[in-house]
Scaffold this motif. Structure first.
Motif, PDB file in Angstrom:
ATOM      1  N   ALA A  65      72.079  30.428  70.746  1.00  0.00           N
ATOM      2  CA  ALA A  65      72.540  31.798  70.561  1.00  0.00           C
ATOM      3  C   ALA A  65      73.461  32.185  71.719  1.00  0.00           C
ATOM      4  CB  ALA A  65      71.352  32.751  70.492  1.00  0.00           C
ATOM      5  N   THR A  66      74.585  32.828  71.349  1.00  0.00           N
ATOM      6  CA  THR A  66      75.522  33.331  72.359  1.00  0.00           C
ATOM      7  C   THR A  66      75.961  34.741  71.984  1.00  0.00           C
ATOM      8  OG1 THR A  66      77.509  32.461  71.262  1.00  0.00           O
ATOM      9  CG2 THR A  66      76.434  31.019  72.871  1.00  0.00           C
ATOM     10  N   VAL A  67      76.313  35.506  72.978  1.00  0.00           N
ATOM     11  CA  VAL A  67      76.908  36.827  72.767  1.00  0.00           C
ATOM     12  C   VAL A  67      78.257  36.856  73.469  1.00  0.00           C
ATOM     13  CG1 VAL A  67      74.741  38.114  72.545  1.00  0.00           C
ATOM     14  CG2 VAL A  67      75.758  37.821  74.801  1.00  0.00           C
ATOM     15  N   PHE A  68      79.128  37.757  72.999  1.00  0.00           N
ATOM     16  CA  PHE A  68      80.394  37.973  73.690  1.00  0.00           C
ATOM     17  C   PHE A  68      80.188  39.089  74.693  1.00  0.00           C
ATOM     18  CE2 PHE A  68      84.387  40.170  74.380  1.00  0.00           C
ATOM     19  CZ  PHE A  68      85.167  39.113  74.814  1.00  0.00           C
ATOM     20  N   CYS A  69      80.547  38.824  75.929  1.00  0.00           N
ATOM     21  CA  CYS A  69      80.458  39.831  76.981  1.00  0.00           C
ATOM     22  C   CYS A  69      81.848  40.378  77.269  1.00  0.00           C
ATOM     23  CB  CYS A  69      79.864  39.233  78.255  1.00  0.00           C
ATOM     24  SG  CYS A  69      79.911  40.402  79.642  1.00  0.00           S
ATOM     25  N   PRO A  70      82.074  41.687  77.052  1.00  0.00           N
ATOM     26  CA  PRO A  70      83.392  42.253  77.361  1.00  0.00           C
ATOM     27  C   PRO A  70      83.671  42.298  78.860  1.00  0.00           C
ATOM     28  CG  PRO A  70      81.885  43.974  76.623  1.00  0.00           C
ATOM     29  CD  PRO A  70      81.171  42.666  76.470  1.00  0.00           C
ATOM     30  N   GLY A  71      82.629  42.357  79.666  1.00  0.00           N
ATOM     31  CA  GLY A  71      82.822  42.362  81.118  1.00  0.00           C
ATOM     32  C   GLY A  71      83.304  41.022  81.646  1.00  0.00           C
ATOM     33  N   CYS A  72      82.711  39.942  81.130  1.00  0.00           N
ATOM     34  CA  CYS A  72      83.099  38.583  81.534  1.00  0.00           C
ATOM     35  C   CYS A  72      84.251  38.052  80.687  1.00  0.00           C
ATOM     36  CB  CYS A  72      81.916  37.623  81.397  1.00  0.00           C
ATOM     37  SG  CYS A  72      80.488  38.013  82.413  1.00  0.00           S
ATOM     38  N   ASP A  73      84.524  38.711  79.546  1.00  0.00           N
ATOM     39  CA  ASP A  73      85.541  38.288  78.585  1.00  0.00           C
ATOM     40  C   ASP A  73      85.310  36.857  78.109  1.00  0.00           C
ATOM     41  OD1 ASP A  73      87.748  38.788  76.938  1.00  0.00           O
ATOM     42  OD2 ASP A  73      89.116  37.829  78.354  1.00  0.00           O
ATOM     43  N   THR A  74      84.032  36.547  77.823  1.00  0.00           N
ATOM     44  CA  THR A  74      83.675  35.210  77.353  1.00  0.00           C
ATOM     45  C   THR A  74      82.354  35.254  76.599  1.00  0.00           C
ATOM     46  OG1 THR A  74      83.475  32.907  78.030  1.00  0.00           O
ATOM     47  CG2 THR A  74      82.435  34.526  79.447  1.00  0.00           C
ATOM     48  N   GLU A  75      82.042  34.170  75.916  1.00  0.00           N
ATOM     49  CA  GLU A  75      80.739  34.034  75.274  1.00  0.00           C
ATOM     50  C   GLU A  75      79.754  33.462  76.287  1.00  0.00           C
ATOM     51  OE1 GLU A  75      80.534  31.940  71.559  1.00  0.00           O
ATOM     52  OE2 GLU A  75      82.336  32.937  70.827  1.00  0.00           O
ATOM     53  N   VAL A  76      78.555  34.024  76.300  1.00  0.00           N
ATOM     54  CA  VAL A  76      77.522  33.537  77.210  1.00  0.00           C
ATOM     55  C   VAL A  76      76.249  33.248  76.417  1.00  0.00           C
ATOM     56  CG1 VAL A  76      78.422  34.690  79.268  1.00  0.00           C
ATOM     57  CG2 VAL A  76      76.840  35.904  77.805  1.00  0.00           C
ATOM     58  N   PRO A  77      75.550  32.170  76.777  1.00  0.00           N
ATOM     59  CA  PRO A  77      74.300  31.856  76.087  1.00  0.00           C
ATOM     60  C   PRO A  77      73.211  32.858  76.455  1.00  0.00           C
ATOM     61  CG  PRO A  77      74.726  30.266  77.845  1.00  0.00           C
ATOM     62  CD  PRO A  77      75.906  31.176  77.781  1.00  0.00           C
ATOM     63  N   ILE A  78      72.330  33.117  75.478  1.00  0.00           N
ATOM     64  CA  ILE A  78      71.209  34.016  75.725  1.00  0.00           C
ATOM     65  C   ILE A  78      69.906  33.285  75.419  1.00  0.00           C
ATOM     66  CG2 ILE A  78      72.500  36.133  75.304  1.00  0.00           C
ATOM     67  CD1 ILE A  78      71.274  36.158  72.447  1.00  0.00           C
ATOM     68  N   ASP A  79      68.817  33.827  75.947  1.00  0.00           N
ATOM     69  CA  ASP A  79      67.509  33.220  75.687  1.00  0.00           C
ATOM     70  C   ASP A  79      66.739  34.085  74.686  1.00  0.00           C
ATOM     71  OD1 ASP A  79      66.546  35.418  77.096  1.00  0.00           O
ATOM     72  OD2 ASP A  79      66.087  34.274  78.887  1.00  0.00           O
ATOM     73  N   TYR A  81      64.564  36.197  75.215  1.00  0.00           N
ATOM     74  CA  TYR A  81      64.206  37.502  75.781  1.00  0.00           C
ATOM     75  C   TYR A  81      65.440  38.345  76.063  1.00  0.00           C
ATOM     76  CZ  TYR A  81      60.011  34.768  76.255  1.00  0.00           C
ATOM     77  OH  TYR A  81      58.958  33.946  75.983  1.00  0.00           O
ATOM     78  N   PHE A  82      66.503  38.148  75.293  1.00  0.00           N
ATOM     79  CA  PHE A  82      67.776  38.856  75.458  1.00  0.00           C
ATOM     80  C   PHE A  82      67.553  40.364  75.443  1.00  0.00           C
ATOM     81  CE2 PHE A  82      71.662  40.555  73.315  1.00  0.00           C
ATOM     82  CZ  PHE A  82      72.494  40.442  74.405  1.00  0.00           C
ATOM     83  N   ALA A  83      68.087  41.047  76.458  1.00  0.00           N
ATOM     84  CA  ALA A  83      67.850  42.481  76.645  1.00  0.00           C
ATOM     85  C   ALA A  83      69.092  43.336  76.354  1.00  0.00           C
ATOM     86  CB  ALA A  83      67.378  42.733  78.074  1.00  0.00           C
ATOM     87  N   LEU A  84      69.955  42.871  75.429  1.00  0.00           N
ATOM     88  CA  LEU A  84      71.167  43.593  75.045  1.00  0.00           C
ATOM     89  C   LEU A  84      72.124  43.849  76.207  1.00  0.00           C
ATOM     90  CD1 LEU A  84      69.716  46.129  72.456  1.00  0.00           C
ATOM     91  CD2 LEU A  84      70.876  43.977  72.001  1.00  0.00           C
ATOM     92  N   GLN A  85      72.115  42.925  77.143  1.00  0.00           N
ATOM     93  CA  GLN A  85      73.094  42.976  78.230  1.00  0.00           C
ATOM     94  C   GLN A  85      73.414  41.553  78.655  1.00  0.00           C
ATOM     95  OE1 GLN A  85      71.103  45.321  81.171  1.00  0.00           O
ATOM     96  NE2 GLN A  85      70.138  43.559  82.137  1.00  0.00           N
ATOM     97  N   CYS A  86      74.608  41.368  79.165  1.00  0.00           N
ATOM     98  CA  CYS A  86      75.044  40.043  79.583  1.00  0.00           C
ATOM     99  C   CYS A  86      74.099  39.508  80.661  1.00  0.00           C
ATOM    100  CB  CYS A  86      76.467  40.110  80.129  1.00  0.00           C
ATOM    101  SG  CYS A  86      77.061  38.541  80.819  1.00  0.00           S
ATOM    102  N   PRO A  87      73.592  38.287  80.460  1.00  0.00           N
ATOM    103  CA  PRO A  87      72.697  37.733  81.477  1.00  0.00           C
ATOM    104  C   PRO A  87      73.413  37.381  82.777  1.00  0.00           C
ATOM    105  CG  PRO A  87      73.032  36.164  79.695  1.00  0.00           C
ATOM    106  CD  PRO A  87      73.713  37.424  79.298  1.00  0.00           C
ATOM    107  N   ASP A  88      74.754  37.313  82.740  1.00  0.00           N
ATOM    108  CA  ASP A  88      75.507  36.975  83.952  1.00  0.00           C
ATOM    109  C   ASP A  88      75.902  38.203  84.771  1.00  0.00           C
ATOM    110  OD1 ASP A  88      75.312  34.302  83.271  1.00  0.00           O
ATOM    111  OD2 ASP A  88      77.334  34.198  82.409  1.00  0.00           O
ATOM    112  N   CYS A  89      76.457  39.243  84.083  1.00  0.00           N
ATOM    113  CA  CYS A  89      76.969  40.392  84.841  1.00  0.00           C
ATOM    114  C   CYS A  89      76.256  41.710  84.549  1.00  0.00           C
ATOM    115  CB  CYS A  89      78.465  40.547  84.583  1.00  0.00           C
ATOM    116  SG  CYS A  89      78.868  41.181  82.942  1.00  0.00           S
ATOM    117  N   GLY A  90      75.413  41.762  83.501  1.00  0.00           N
ATOM    118  CA  GLY A  90      74.662  42.975  83.179  1.00  0.00           C
ATOM    119  C   GLY A  90      75.374  43.954  82.273  1.00  0.00           C
TER     120      GLY A  90
END
Length: 113
Positions: A65-79, A81-90
């Motif tokens: 599973a991945t989400v698109f993060c507008p802050g990082c401008d990339t797709e990031v993998p999620i676990d 326990y995904f909390a509706l925020q980018c796991p890298d930048c929040g």
């Protein structure tokens, strides 16, 4: 275990597509967030296969599973326990890009000589 129901539908569709030829393999793609458990699919397959797919093996490709993060401008993998925020930048995000897949990629059939 709803995986048996899912695979019963897969077997029916595969059998129609095989047009009477013997199916030797069914290749599925299953996303981490599809709601299907890979180990349960593997356990249910011998019960679901029938007709032309009665002896077919099941090959599963898992998709993380991945989400698109507008802050990082990339797709990031999620676990799990995904909390509706980018796991890298929040940065808040709910833009799930991969992980919902449940599809038959291909089937392999015997072709008479």
């Amino acid at each position: 275990m709803h995986e048996l129901g899912l695979l019963s539908g897969v077997a029916a569709a595969v059998n129609r597509a095989a047009r009477g030829r013997t199916v030797t393999a069914v290749n599925l793609t299953v996303g981490q967030r599809s709601g299907a458990v890979v180990s349960a699919l593997e356990a249910a397959w011998p019960l679901a296969r029938c007709g032309p797919s009665e002896h077919a093996e099941l090959n599963i490709t898992s998709v993380a599973a991945t989400v698109f993060c507008p802050g990082c401008d990339t797709e990031v993998p999620i676990d799990d326990y995904f909390a509706l925020q980018c796991p890298d930048c929040g940065t808040p995000t709910a833009d799930l890009r991969h992980g919902r897949e449940f599809l038959v990629d291909s089937i392999e059939v015997d072709v008479p000589d």
